[in-house]
Design a protein around this motif. Sequence first.
Motif, mmCIF file in Angstrom:
data_model
loop_
_atom_site.group_PDB
_atom_site.id
_atom_site.type_symbol
_atom_site.label_atom_id
_atom_site.label_comp_id
_atom_site.label_asym_id
_atom_site.label_seq_id
_atom_site.Cartn_x
_atom_site.Cartn_y
_atom_site.Cartn_z
ATOM 1 N N LEU A 170 -12.691 1.885 -5.873
ATOM 2 C CA LEU A 170 -12.988 2.069 -4.304
ATOM 3 C C LEU A 170 -12.971 0.991 -3.513
ATOM 4 N N SER A 171 -13.639 -0.222 -4.094
ATOM 5 C CA SER A 171 -14.023 -1.293 -3.478
ATOM 6 C C SER A 171 -12.604 -2.079 -3.109
ATOM 7 N N LYS A 172 -11.564 -2.018 -4.008
ATOM 8 C CA LYS A 172 -10.283 -2.398 -3.729
ATOM 9 C C LYS A 172 -9.689 -1.644 -2.518
ATOM 10 N N LEU A 173 -9.779 -0.346 -2.536
ATOM 11 C CA LEU A 173 -9.352 0.401 -1.625
ATOM 12 C C LEU A 173 -10.103 -0.052 -0.234
ATOM 13 N N SER A 174 -11.081 -0.295 -0.030
ATOM 14 C CA SER A 174 -11.757 -0.992 1.002
ATOM 15 C C SER A 174 -11.232 -2.109 1.505
ATOM 16 N N ALA A 175 -10.996 -3.136 0.429
ATOM 17 C CA ALA A 175 -10.452 -4.431 0.704
ATOM 18 C C ALA A 175 -9.122 -4.330 1.494
ATOM 19 N N ILE A 203 -3.063 2.180 -6.357
ATOM 20 C CA ILE A 203 -1.881 1.562 -6.517
ATOM 21 C C ILE A 203 -0.880 2.089 -5.554
ATOM 22 N N GLN A 204 -0.631 3.327 -5.373
ATOM 23 C CA GLN A 204 0.351 3.969 -4.461
ATOM 24 C C GLN A 204 -0.110 3.526 -3.182
ATOM 25 N N PHE A 205 -1.252 3.489 -2.833
ATOM 26 C CA PHE A 205 -1.698 3.287 -1.338
ATOM 27 C C PHE A 205 -1.393 1.814 -1.097
ATOM 28 N N GLU A 206 -1.632 0.900 -1.899
ATOM 29 C CA GLU A 206 -1.357 -0.483 -1.919
ATOM 30 C C GLU A 206 0.161 -0.679 -1.752
ATOM 31 N N LEU A 256 2.188 1.470 -0.532
ATOM 32 C CA LEU A 256 2.909 1.918 0.855
ATOM 33 C C LEU A 256 2.287 0.647 1.942
ATOM 34 N N LEU A 257 1.260 0.152 1.546
ATOM 35 C CA LEU A 257 0.722 -0.722 2.912
ATOM 36 C C LEU A 257 1.433 -2.246 2.544
ATOM 37 N N THR A 258 1.673 -2.577 1.474
ATOM 38 C CA THR A 258 2.173 -4.053 1.439
ATOM 39 C C THR A 258 3.589 -4.125 1.273
ATOM 40 N N PRO A 259 4.256 -5.085 2.074
ATOM 41 C CA PRO A 259 5.849 -5.253 2.050
ATOM 42 C C PRO A 259 6.195 -5.573 0.761
ATOM 43 N N SER A 260 7.247 -5.319 0.281
ATOM 44 C CA SER A 260 7.875 -5.954 -1.322
ATOM 45 C C SER A 260 7.844 -7.448 -1.099
ATOM 46 N N ASN A 261 8.105 -7.999 0.062
ATOM 47 C CA ASN A 261 8.417 -9.527 0.187
ATOM 48 C C ASN A 261 6.828 -10.316 0.566
ATOM 49 N N ASP A 262 5.716 -9.513 0.404
ATOM 50 C CA ASP A 262 4.680 -10.219 1.045
ATOM 51 C C ASP A 262 3.419 -9.810 -0.174
ATOM 52 N N GLU A 263 3.680 -9.954 -1.384
ATOM 53 C CA GLU A 263 2.629 -9.665 -2.265
ATOM 54 C C GLU A 263 1.530 -10.684 -2.099
ATOM 55 N N GLU A 264 0.256 -9.974 -2.238
ATOM 56 C CA GLU A 264 -0.790 -10.851 -2.334
ATOM 57 C C GLU A 264 -0.885 -11.632 -3.651
ATOM 58 N N GLU A 265 -1.737 -12.646 -3.593
ATOM 59 C CA GLU A 265 -1.934 -13.423 -5.053
ATOM 60 C C GLU A 265 -2.764 -12.977 -5.665
ATOM 61 N N LEU A 266 -2.765 -12.544 -6.857
ATOM 62 C CA LEU A 266 -3.404 -11.978 -7.763
ATOM 63 C C LEU A 266 -3.779 -12.669 -9.283
ATOM 64 N N GLU A 267 -4.759 -12.701 -9.729
ATOM 65 C CA GLU A 267 -4.893 -13.456 -11.096
ATOM 66 C C GLU A 267 -4.957 -12.228 -12.011
ATOM 67 N N PHE A 268 -4.490 -12.491 -13.353
ATOM 68 C CA PHE A 268 -4.254 -11.786 -14.374
ATOM 69 C C PHE A 268 -4.266 -12.479 -15.683
ATOM 70 N N PHE A 269 -4.417 -11.468 -16.811
ATOM 71 C CA PHE A 269 -4.032 -12.093 -18.084
ATOM 72 C C PHE A 269 -2.764 -11.764 -18.641
#
Length: 303
Positions: A223-228, A285-288, A290-303
């Motif tokens: 829910l915090s991610k949704l809020s962000a 994930i579906q919500f993000e 929907l809102l995030t264009p395919s050519n404008d991915e936010e930078e995320l860290e992962f393993f």
Amino acid sequence: MGISRKNLEALVDDVVLPFEKFIIEDPRLSEYLLDPEVAKVHNLAVSKLTVYIYANLKRARAYIQEGALRHKEKFIPVENLREFYSLYFTLCKEWNQKHFENEDRFGKNIEIIEQFVYESFAKENESKEEFFIYDSEVLSSDMQKMHYEDAVKISAVDFCAEGSIDELDIEDILESCDELAQSVQDETIAHDEAYFLHVNERFQSYAAVLEKNMEFRDLGFTLSKLSALLSVHMPLLATHGDQKKIMVILNAIVEDLIAWTDAVLKEKTAVDIHYLDASLFSSIIQFEMLLTPSNDEEELEFF
């Protein structure tokens, strides 16, 4: 290649959440993930990487490239990464064997990304068999720690009886859920920026209440991610071309949360208090996407 809602939830439930639980609780990463905001970002990034291995190989490769750069900058030892990636790919392969034939596209994509991880992190002259530790006792031990078997489900009755949550905390959760439902489902006002600002405040409040209890942390993080996401896209929500879809997703999330609070904290009928974790994560994930264009991915860290 798309991904169905059913497969998305299964991936989150069988791969993402158990992997995240292991990572969050690993003492070797406690300092790195000490900041809750870092943990939340990492939580969704692993989920998106998994979906992209399934549905968009180009994005998955880009995630690995970005991750390799960021981990080198932070000096996270490759010795740790080889273990974590070995565990992650083991979970992916197990899920694939459970749901599809060996020669399906997801299985082939796993092999491609596995190779790309090896090329990105392995030492010079180190073979792929040496880099990954699939047959090691370490990996076998890690697999035993996964919290995704039916035997470790916690019922609502047992959870409330064990005393890890008191009546005041329950009242706070129920009150926050009611306030969230009222704000989202208010049909008397226009869906303008003021509406979405108010809705976002309610999501933030509910997330904060949930995060106080360890068993509800995953729901709170989600829910915090949704809020962000709402905050980032706030200027566009009131006039968004897919506002109807946005409202459908938000209302579905709220309905799920209402049912969850009833089953876990009111009626105590839930067989597993974590039954909503995968479904809610999938909705975000579906919500993000929907809102995030395919050519404008936010930078995320992962393993």
